[in-house]
Design an enzyme around this catalytic site. Structure first.
Site, mmCIF file in Angstrom:
data_model
loop_
_atom_site.group_PDB
_atom_site.id
_atom_site.type_symbol
_atom_site.label_atom_id
_atom_site.label_comp_id
_atom_site.label_asym_id
_atom_site.label_seq_id
_atom_site.Cartn_x
_atom_site.Cartn_y
_atom_site.Cartn_z
ATOM 1 N N HIS A 190 8.577 -37.138 17.784
ATOM 2 C CA HIS A 190 8.847 -38.708 17.354
ATOM 3 C C HIS A 190 10.590 -38.907 18.125
ATOM 4 O O HIS A 190 11.328 -38.518 16.916
ATOM 5 C CB HIS A 190 9.041 -38.701 16.109
ATOM 6 C CG HIS A 190 9.821 -40.287 15.445
ATOM 7 N ND1 HIS A 190 9.435 -41.323 15.939
ATOM 8 C CD2 HIS A 190 11.169 -40.336 14.718
ATOM 9 C CE1 HIS A 190 10.153 -42.152 15.103
ATOM 10 N NE2 HIS A 190 11.272 -41.498 14.547
ATOM 11 N N ASP B 78 5.843 -45.603 15.292
ATOM 12 C CA ASP B 78 5.670 -45.555 16.712
ATOM 13 C C ASP B 78 4.210 -46.309 17.136
ATOM 14 O O ASP B 78 4.280 -47.073 18.058
ATOM 15 C CB ASP B 78 5.791 -44.213 17.406
ATOM 16 C CG ASP B 78 7.208 -43.632 16.800
ATOM 17 O OD1 ASP B 78 8.192 -43.807 17.271
ATOM 18 O OD2 ASP B 78 7.082 -42.667 15.917
HETATM 19 P P1 NAD Z 1 20.125 -43.915 4.464
HETATM 20 O O1 NAD Z 1 21.454 -43.263 4.855
HETATM 21 O O2 NAD Z 1 20.046 -45.227 3.857
HETATM 22 O O3 NAD Z 1 19.376 -43.220 3.048
HETATM 23 C C1 NAD Z 1 19.366 -41.749 3.347
HETATM 24 C C2 NAD Z 1 19.545 -41.444 1.767
HETATM 25 O O4 NAD Z 1 18.952 -39.828 1.708
HETATM 26 C C3 NAD Z 1 21.056 -41.461 0.975
HETATM 27 O O5 NAD Z 1 20.870 -42.138 -0.153
HETATM 28 C C4 NAD Z 1 21.193 -39.985 0.822
HETATM 29 O O6 NAD Z 1 22.213 -40.043 -0.205
HETATM 30 C C5 NAD Z 1 20.134 -39.232 0.734
HETATM 31 N N1 NAD Z 1 20.121 -37.850 1.116
HETATM 32 C C6 NAD Z 1 20.628 -37.339 2.057
HETATM 33 N N2 NAD Z 1 20.462 -36.072 1.712
HETATM 34 C C7 NAD Z 1 19.539 -35.865 0.715
HETATM 35 C C8 NAD Z 1 19.097 -34.608 0.384
HETATM 36 N N3 NAD Z 1 19.326 -33.313 0.886
HETATM 37 N N4 NAD Z 1 18.360 -34.906 -0.933
HETATM 38 C C9 NAD Z 1 18.015 -35.808 -1.368
HETATM 39 N N5 NAD Z 1 18.509 -37.189 -0.772
HETATM 40 C C10 NAD Z 1 19.232 -37.007 0.293
HETATM 41 O O7 NAD Z 1 19.046 -43.416 5.639
HETATM 42 P P2 NAD Z 1 17.724 -43.998 5.985
HETATM 43 O O8 NAD Z 1 17.834 -45.313 6.850
HETATM 44 O O9 NAD Z 1 16.948 -44.351 4.645
HETATM 45 O O10 NAD Z 1 16.901 -43.183 6.852
HETATM 46 C C11 NAD Z 1 16.587 -41.590 6.247
HETATM 47 C C12 NAD Z 1 16.191 -41.001 7.426
HETATM 48 O O11 NAD Z 1 14.969 -41.358 7.942
HETATM 49 C C13 NAD Z 1 16.960 -40.639 8.703
HETATM 50 O O12 NAD Z 1 17.067 -39.273 9.010
HETATM 51 C C14 NAD Z 1 16.267 -41.554 9.542
HETATM 52 O O13 NAD Z 1 16.733 -41.018 11.002
HETATM 53 C C15 NAD Z 1 14.950 -41.455 9.322
HETATM 54 N N6 NAD Z 1 13.946 -42.349 9.895
HETATM 55 C C16 NAD Z 1 12.830 -41.657 10.477
HETATM 56 C C17 NAD Z 1 11.910 -42.659 10.792
HETATM 57 C C18 NAD Z 1 10.518 -42.116 11.314
HETATM 58 O O14 NAD Z 1 9.895 -42.798 12.057
HETATM 59 N N7 NAD Z 1 10.078 -40.948 11.511
HETATM 60 C C19 NAD Z 1 12.020 -44.170 10.876
HETATM 61 C C20 NAD Z 1 13.169 -44.687 10.370
HETATM 62 C C21 NAD Z 1 14.286 -43.696 9.857
HETATM 63 C C1 LMR Z 2 13.134 -44.981 14.108
HETATM 64 O O1 LMR Z 2 12.293 -44.688 14.961
HETATM 65 O O2 LMR Z 2 13.477 -46.250 14.014
HETATM 66 C C2 LMR Z 2 13.900 -43.801 13.427
HETATM 67 O O3 LMR Z 2 13.576 -42.771 13.940
HETATM 68 C C3 LMR Z 2 15.245 -44.163 13.518
HETATM 69 C C4 LMR Z 2 15.870 -43.782 14.655
HETATM 70 O O4 LMR Z 2 16.890 -42.972 14.797
HETATM 71 O O5 LMR Z 2 15.446 -44.342 15.707
#
Ligand code: NAD
Ligand code: LMR
Length: 332
Positions: free
Chosen positions: A190, A162
Site C-alpha cells: 500500500h 486502493d
Molecule cells: P489521525 O491523526 O486523525 O488519528 C490518529 C489517531 O490515532 C489519533 O487520535 C491519535 O491520538 C491515535 N493514536 C496514535 N497513536 C496511537 C496508539 N499508539 N494507540 C492508540 N491510538 C493512537 O489519523 P487518521 O487520519 O485517522 O489516520 C490514521 C492512520 O491511518 C495513519 O497512519 C494513516 O496514514 C493511515 N491510513 C491508512 C489508509 C490505508 O488505506 N491503509 C488510508 C488512510 C489512512
Molecule cells: C491513503 O491511501 O489515502 C492513505 O494511505 C493515506 C496516505 O498517506 O496516502
C-alpha cells in the site's frame, strides 16, 4: 434469538478515520443489520486524546444505535483488546504533504509491537486483526510477529481503498457505473509502488484491458492515479483520506466476515504465490470464503509489465522488513 455481540477494538478511535468508521460499525454496515456490537475504543494516554474520545462516545450514545450494546474507552491496550473478535489497528500518525507512507515506519512501527502482544495475550483466539495505520503492510507484519500464539492468517492489512479507487478510475474511463467493475486487484505494498492489475480486473465481465483498449492509459495515467491517490487527497484536503479509508475498512471486514463472490484485494501473509517472498504481507487477490477465512486466488495470468512491477513492489516490502528487523523478534 438475539445474536451474541461481536467485540471490536478500534485504535486511534478519536482520530479522523475513527470518526468516520465508528457510526458505520455501530449501524450494522460492517457485521450486518442484526449483529450487535461492543466497541472497545483505544486512544493514547494523553488528556486531549482521551477527552476527544469521550466526546466521540457521547455522540455514539446520542445516535441511539440499536446494535450498539456497549463501549469501553481506554488507553490500556490489555483492557482494550480483551476478548475482542476483531482488532482494527488504525491509531498511528498519518503522513503530511511531500512524505511517502514508508517515511512513517520508524515512528509508527513500534506501536504495533505492544498492540500485537496485547492481542496475543488478551484477544479471543479467533481474533482477526486488520491494520490500517501506515505503512500498513509492514505494521501488520510487526503485529503478526508480536502475536506468535495466533495463526498468521488472522492478520491482514488494507488495500481495499486502493481497490475501490481503481474501480472508480476504470468505471469513469469506460463510462460505466463502478458496480460494473469487478475482481479489481491490487498487488504488493500500500504505497506508490502498488500494482493495479488491468488484466485480471473486469468491466462488465471482460478484462479491463480488453474493454478500455488503451495500454498507454492503463500503464500510465491509470497506474499513477491509483498509486498516488492518497497523496492527491492530502494535497486537496490538507489531511489524509478518512471517509474513503473508513469505507474501505468496512468493505474489507464485511467481506472477510461474511464471505463474498468474486475477487477482493487484501494484504495477507505471502505463501510464496506469484513469486512474492514468503512471509511478507503483500496485497493479493483473495476469495473470501466466509467465517473470516480467505484463500489467495491461484492461476491468474500476468503480463511482463505487471510482473516487473510486482517484483519492484515486493522488493520495497522486503526493504521495509529489513528496516524494522529489530521489531520482529526472533521469529523473523
Ligand atoms: P489521525 O491523526 O486523525 O488519528 C490518529 C489517531 O490515532 C489519533 O487520535 C491519535 O491520538 C491515535 N493514536 C496514535 N497513536 C496511537 C496508539 N499508539 N494507540 C492508540 N491510538 C493512537 O489519523 P487518521 O487520519 O485517522 O489516520 C490514521 C492512520 O491511518 C495513519 O497512519 C494513516 O496514514 C493511515 N491510513 C491508512 C489508509 C490505508 O488505506 N491503509 C488510508 C488512510 C489512512
Ligand atoms: C491513503 O491511501 O489515502 C492513505 O494511505 C493515506 C496516505 O498517506 O496516502
Amino acid at each position: 434469538m438475539t445474536k451474541a455481540p461481536i467485540r471490536v477494538a478500534i485504535t486511534g478511535a478519536a482520530g479522523q478515520i475513527g470518526y468516520a468508521l465508528l457510526p458505520r460499525i455501530a449501524s450494522g454496515a460492517m457485521f450486518g443489520p442484526d449483529q450487535p456490537v461492543i466497541l472497545q475504543l483505544i486512544e493514547i494516554p494523553v488528556e486531549a486524546a482521551m477527552n476527544a474520545l469521550k466526546g466521540v462516545a457521547m455522540e455514539l450514545d446520542d445516535c441511539a444505535f440499536p446494535l450498539l450494546q456497549g463501549m469501553v474507552l481506554t488507553s490500556d491496550v490489555n483492557e482494550g483488546f480483551k476478548d475482542v473478535n476483531y482488532a482494527l489497528l488504525v491509531g498511528s500518525k498519518p503522513r503530511g504533504p511531500g512524505m511517502e507512507r514508508g517515511d512513517l515506519i520508524k515512528e509508527n512501527g513500534p506501536i504495533f509491537t505492544g498492540q500485537g502482544r496485547a492481542i496475543n495475550d488478551h484477544a479471543a483466539r479467533d481474533c482477526r486483526t486488520v491494520v490500517v495505520g501506515n505503512p500498513c503492510n509492514t505494521n501488520a507484519l510487526i503485529a503478526m510477529h508480536s502475536a506468535p500464539d495466533l495463526p498468521d492468517n488472522q492478520f491482514s492489512a488494507m488495500t481495499r481503498l486502493d481497490q475501490n479507487r481503481a474501480m472508480a478510475q476504470l468505471a469513469t474511463k469506460a463510462g460505466v457505473h463502478s458496480s460494473e467493475v469487478t475482481d479489481a486487484i491490487i498487488w504488493g505494498n500500500h504505497s506508490a509502488t502498488q500494482v493495479p492489475d488491468y488484466k485480471n480486473t473486469k468491466i462488465g465481465g471482460k478484462s479491463a484491458q480488453e474493454v478500455i483498449g488503451d495500454m498507454d492509459w492503463l500503464q500510465g495515467e491509470f497506474f499513477t492515479t491509483v498509486q498516488k491517490r492518497g497523496a492527491a487527497i492530502i494535497a486537496a484536503r490538507g489531511l489524509s483520506s478518512a471517509m474513503s479509508a473508513a469505507n474501505g475498512l468496512v468493505d474489507h471486514v464485511r467481506d472477510l466476515y461474511m464471505g463474498c463472490e468474486g475477487i477482493r484485494s487484501m494484504c495477507v501473509p505471502s505463501d510464496g504465490s506469484y513469486g512474492v517472498t514468503e512471509g511478507l504481507i503483500s496485497s493479493f487477490p483473495v476469495h473470501c470464503t466466509g467465517n473470516n477465512n480467505y484463500e489467495i486466488v491461484q492461476g491468474l495470468e500476468l503480463d511482463d509489465f505487471l510482473k516487473a512491477r510486482i517484483e519492484s513492489t515486493v522488493a520495497e516490502l522486503a526493504g521495509e522488513k529489513e528496516v524494522v528487523a529489530d521489531l520482529l523478534g526472533a521469529s523473523a
